[in-house]
Design an enzyme around this catalytic site. Structure first.
Site, PDB file in Angstrom:
ATOM      1  N   LYS A   1       0.921  -1.212   0.117  1.00 56.20           N
ATOM      2  CA  LYS A   1      -0.640  -0.613  -0.071  1.00 56.20           C
ATOM      3  C   LYS A   1       1.000   1.593   0.047  1.00 56.20           C
ATOM      4  O   LYS A   1       1.147   1.632  -0.312  1.00 56.20           O
ATOM      5  CB  LYS A   1      -0.921   0.015   1.099  1.00 56.20           C
ATOM      6  CG  LYS A   1      -1.510   1.295   1.664  1.00 56.20           C
ATOM      7  CD  LYS A   1      -2.484   1.042   2.649  1.00 56.20           C
ATOM      8  CE  LYS A   1      -3.646   0.270   3.012  1.00 56.20           C
ATOM      9  NZ  LYS A   1      -4.110  -0.065   4.269  1.00 56.20           N
TER      10      LYS A   1
ATOM     11  N   LYS B   1       3.871  -2.273  11.222  1.00 54.44           N
ATOM     12  CA  LYS B   1       1.936  -1.763  11.538  1.00 54.44           C
ATOM     13  C   LYS B   1       2.238  -2.431  13.794  1.00 54.44           C
ATOM     14  O   LYS B   1       3.181  -2.620  13.963  1.00 54.44           O
ATOM     15  CB  LYS B   1       0.757  -2.575  11.645  1.00 54.44           C
ATOM     16  CG  LYS B   1       0.049  -3.075  11.437  1.00 54.44           C
ATOM     17  CD  LYS B   1      -0.871  -1.598  10.800  1.00 54.44           C
ATOM     18  CE  LYS B   1      -2.289  -1.241  10.874  1.00 54.44           C
ATOM     19  NZ  LYS B   1      -3.359  -0.241  10.432  1.00 54.44           N
TER      20      LYS B   1
ATOM     21  N   ASP C   1      -5.651   4.021  13.922  1.00 54.44           N
ATOM     22  CA  ASP C   1      -5.645   2.479  13.530  1.00 54.44           C
ATOM     23  C   ASP C   1      -7.600   2.362  14.111  1.00 54.44           C
ATOM     24  O   ASP C   1      -7.420   3.490  14.883  1.00 54.44           O
ATOM     25  CB  ASP C   1      -5.199   1.907  13.183  1.00 54.44           C
ATOM     26  CG  ASP C   1      -5.889   0.284  11.984  1.00 54.44           C
ATOM     27  OD1 ASP C   1      -5.751   1.182  10.748  1.00 54.44           O
ATOM     28  OD2 ASP C   1      -5.500  -0.652  12.844  1.00 54.44           O
TER      29      ASP C   1
ATOM     30  N   THR D   1      -8.994   9.045   5.143  1.00 53.64           N
ATOM     31  CA  THR D   1      -8.540   7.478   4.156  1.00 53.64           C
ATOM     32  C   THR D   1     -10.202   7.413   3.612  1.00 53.64           C
ATOM     33  O   THR D   1     -10.571   6.893   2.402  1.00 53.64           O
ATOM     34  CB  THR D   1      -8.578   6.654   5.799  1.00 53.64           C
ATOM     35  OG1 THR D   1      -6.798   7.129   5.975  1.00 53.64           O
ATOM     36  CG2 THR D   1      -8.736   5.422   4.910  1.00 53.64           C
TER      37      THR D   1
ATOM     38  N   ASN E   1     -13.796   6.705  12.046  1.00 52.66           N
ATOM     39  CA  ASN E   1     -12.843   7.837  11.128  1.00 52.66           C
ATOM     40  C   ASN E   1     -13.339   7.494   9.981  1.00 52.66           C
ATOM     41  O   ASN E   1     -13.274   8.245   8.940  1.00 52.66           O
ATOM     42  CB  ASN E   1     -11.387   7.769  11.462  1.00 52.66           C
ATOM     43  CG  ASN E   1     -10.519   8.195  10.742  1.00 52.66           C
ATOM     44  OD1 ASN E   1     -10.069   8.117   9.717  1.00 52.66           O
ATOM     45  ND2 ASN E   1     -10.143   9.900  11.139  1.00 52.66           N
TER      46      ASN E   1
ATOM     47  N   SER F   1      -0.428  10.828   5.669  1.00 51.95           N
ATOM     48  CA  SER F   1       0.925  10.545   6.867  1.00 51.95           C
ATOM     49  C   SER F   1       2.035  10.835   5.952  1.00 51.95           C
ATOM     50  O   SER F   1       2.646  12.137   6.975  1.00 51.95           O
ATOM     51  CB  SER F   1       0.529   8.930   7.427  1.00 51.95           C
ATOM     52  OG  SER F   1      -0.636   8.831   8.576  1.00 51.95           O
TER      53      SER F   1
END
Ligand code: NDP
Length: 449
Positions: free
Chosen positions: A116, A128, A168, A211, A243, A380
């Site tokens: 991604k 992550k 997240d 997003t 979100n 980001s």
């Protein structure tokens, strides 16, 4: 199994090394499947062990997170940070706070993040992190004590040029603020070590929206290029009310769609008149309440217990924005039966492999998460750039860059799929386009990497 002996060998190695990690194995399988024609065409990949390397994280950090609740009781959670691949930039990826977090979930997310992030065309590697801590039902002080404890260990492993975490599930503005404050205290540095920061201390305008907005820019481009169509006049279902879901709803509406259903982890609401997003924002962003509250405030709306029923609501466009594997084959078939024309994944891996196959076989346009929800991490990365410059762009400057990035991601994925004989298959196209850049950088940097 795969036709390629090399892919079978790599996958068997991943299975042996990561037993029982079903989410991680699912994510690896899907990527390897897409790469079959690429591996065939490029023997250098096997000669240099690129796939063996790319499926193994560069570094995994698991740690104890002790914290004290409001009654003085000590709790212990487990913290994770998986630094998966830094071939094209510092590790970058969110922090998930949810009771379901375990090594498999974090590794699946970190692995997907590599491709991604590469697709965004910006210089960011894949990582992550998270914890099995549940912020739900905790007081602000409890969340603060958890975040400070979490960052006390995490701060040893991250940095603006090393690894830059973000939000997240379960990690929003409040949690990022507490974590950033603790990092600054420990390191005595004001750097762009986290993204998703508040606007008063280095956050980027449009990051919160990115997003969800990015998802809709991608789906709009997909509808336009593959069906000569758009959001205009379409009925839309968005799962989740966090979100991603909230801002996907906002942009889909701005583009002329009508969002008629949203959900949370307890159930879903249907409002045939179009969801009143101000009410949802008040309930979920301000009061941290439950979505069922909506029906007490908006006349004519209905609430249904359970999450999966949302996919039986008739719609033209479905935007799953809650969590992984929320659309199984049965839900996919219900959507297809009701005439869905496009599915855009806002959440990470929300469709099971069987569901993806069902959509593709039925000719439904399918925008995979890796490409369609990359707008968050892309923005980001724009926040990182602004922090490095000690400067900030306006909302419309960031939003315009986001839109350009999403449109480019669509075309890169579309073209990569076509190049390898999989025209229209954006799952394969996104995996291939994301992979090629990372593999190239790994080849250039030698085997020690
Ligand atoms: P939030 O925590 O803000 O919202 C998650 C939403 O999903 C909540 O409404 C939550 O309900 C709901 N939910 C959680 N589990 C389930 C479930 N099992 N069934 C139905 N609904 C559920 O998270 P985000 O919006 O940030 O993230 C959503 C997804 O998007 C995740 O997959 C994340 O990885 C992905 N993503 C997020 C990005 C970002 O920028 N935030 C970037 C790219 C991907 P409840 O309120 O009950 O908890």
């Amino acid at each position: 199994m795969f036709k390629s002996e090399y892919l079978n060998r790599v996958y068997a190695g991943v299975e042996a090394r990561n037993p029982g990690e079903k989410e991680f194995l699912q994510a690896v399988y899907e990527v390897l499947e897409s790469l079959e024609p690429v591996v065939e065409a490029n023997p250098r990949l096997e000669e240099n062990g690129i796939l063996e390397r790319i499926v193994e994280p560069e570094r995994q950090i698991f740690f104890r997170v002790p914290w004290v609740d409001d009654n003085g009781k000590v709790h212990v959670n487990r913290g994770f940070r998986v630094q998966f691949n830094s071939a094209i930039g510092p590790y970058k990826g969110g922090i998930r706070l949810h009771p379901s977090v375990n090594a498999s979930v974090i590794k699946f997310l970190g692995f997907e993040q590599i491709f991604k992030n590469s697709l965004t065309s910006l210089p960011i590697g894949g990582g992550k992190g998270g914890s099995d801590f549940d912020p739900k039902g905790k007081s602000d002080m409890e969340v603060m004590r958890f975040c400070q404890s979490f960052m006390t260990e995490l701060s040893k492993h991250i940095g603006a040029d090393t690894d830059v975490p973000a939000g997240d599930i379960g990690t929003g503005a409040r949690e990022i603020g507490f974590m950033y404050g603790q990092y600054k205290r420990l390191r005595n540095e004001f750097t762009g070590v986290l993204t998703g920061k508040g606007l008063t201390y280095g956050g980027s305008l449009a990051r919160k929206e990115a997003t969800g907005f990015g998802l809709c820019y991608f789906v709009e481009e997909m509808l336009n290029c593959m069906k000569n169509d758009s959001f205009k006049g379409k009925t839309v279902v968005v799962s989740g009310s966090g979100n991603v879901a909230i801002y996907a709803n906002q942009k889909a509406t701005e583009l002329g769609g009508k969002v008629i259903a949203m959900s949370d982890s307890n159930g879903y609401i249907v409002d045939k008149n179009g969801i009143n997003l101000d009410v949802v924002k008040q309930i979920k962003e301000v009061e941290r309440g439950r979505i069922k509250e909506y029906v007490n405030r908006v006349k004519g709306a209905e609430y249904f217990e359970g999450c999966s029923g949302i996919w039986t609501v008739k719609c033209d466009v479905a935007l799953p924005c809650a969590t992984q594997n929320e659309i199984n084959e049965e839900s996919a078939k219900a959507l297809i039966k009701n005439g869905v024309i496009a599915v855009g994944e806002g959440a990470n891996m929300p469709s099971t492999p069987e569901a993806v196959a069902a959509f593709q076989n039925a000719g439904v346009l399918f925008a995979p998460a890796k490409a369609a929800n990359a707008g968050g991490v892309a923005t980001s990365a724009l926040e990182m750039s602004q922090n490095s410059m000690r400067y900030s762009w306006t909302f419309s400057e960031v939003d315009a860059k986001l839109k350009t990035i999403m449109v480019n991601i669509f075309h890169n994925a579309y073209n990569a799929a076509e190049k390898y004989g999989k025209k229209g298959n954006l799952v394969a196209g996104a995996n291939i386009a994301g992979f090629e850049k990372v593999a190239d950088a790994m080849l250039a940097q030698g085997v020690a990497y």
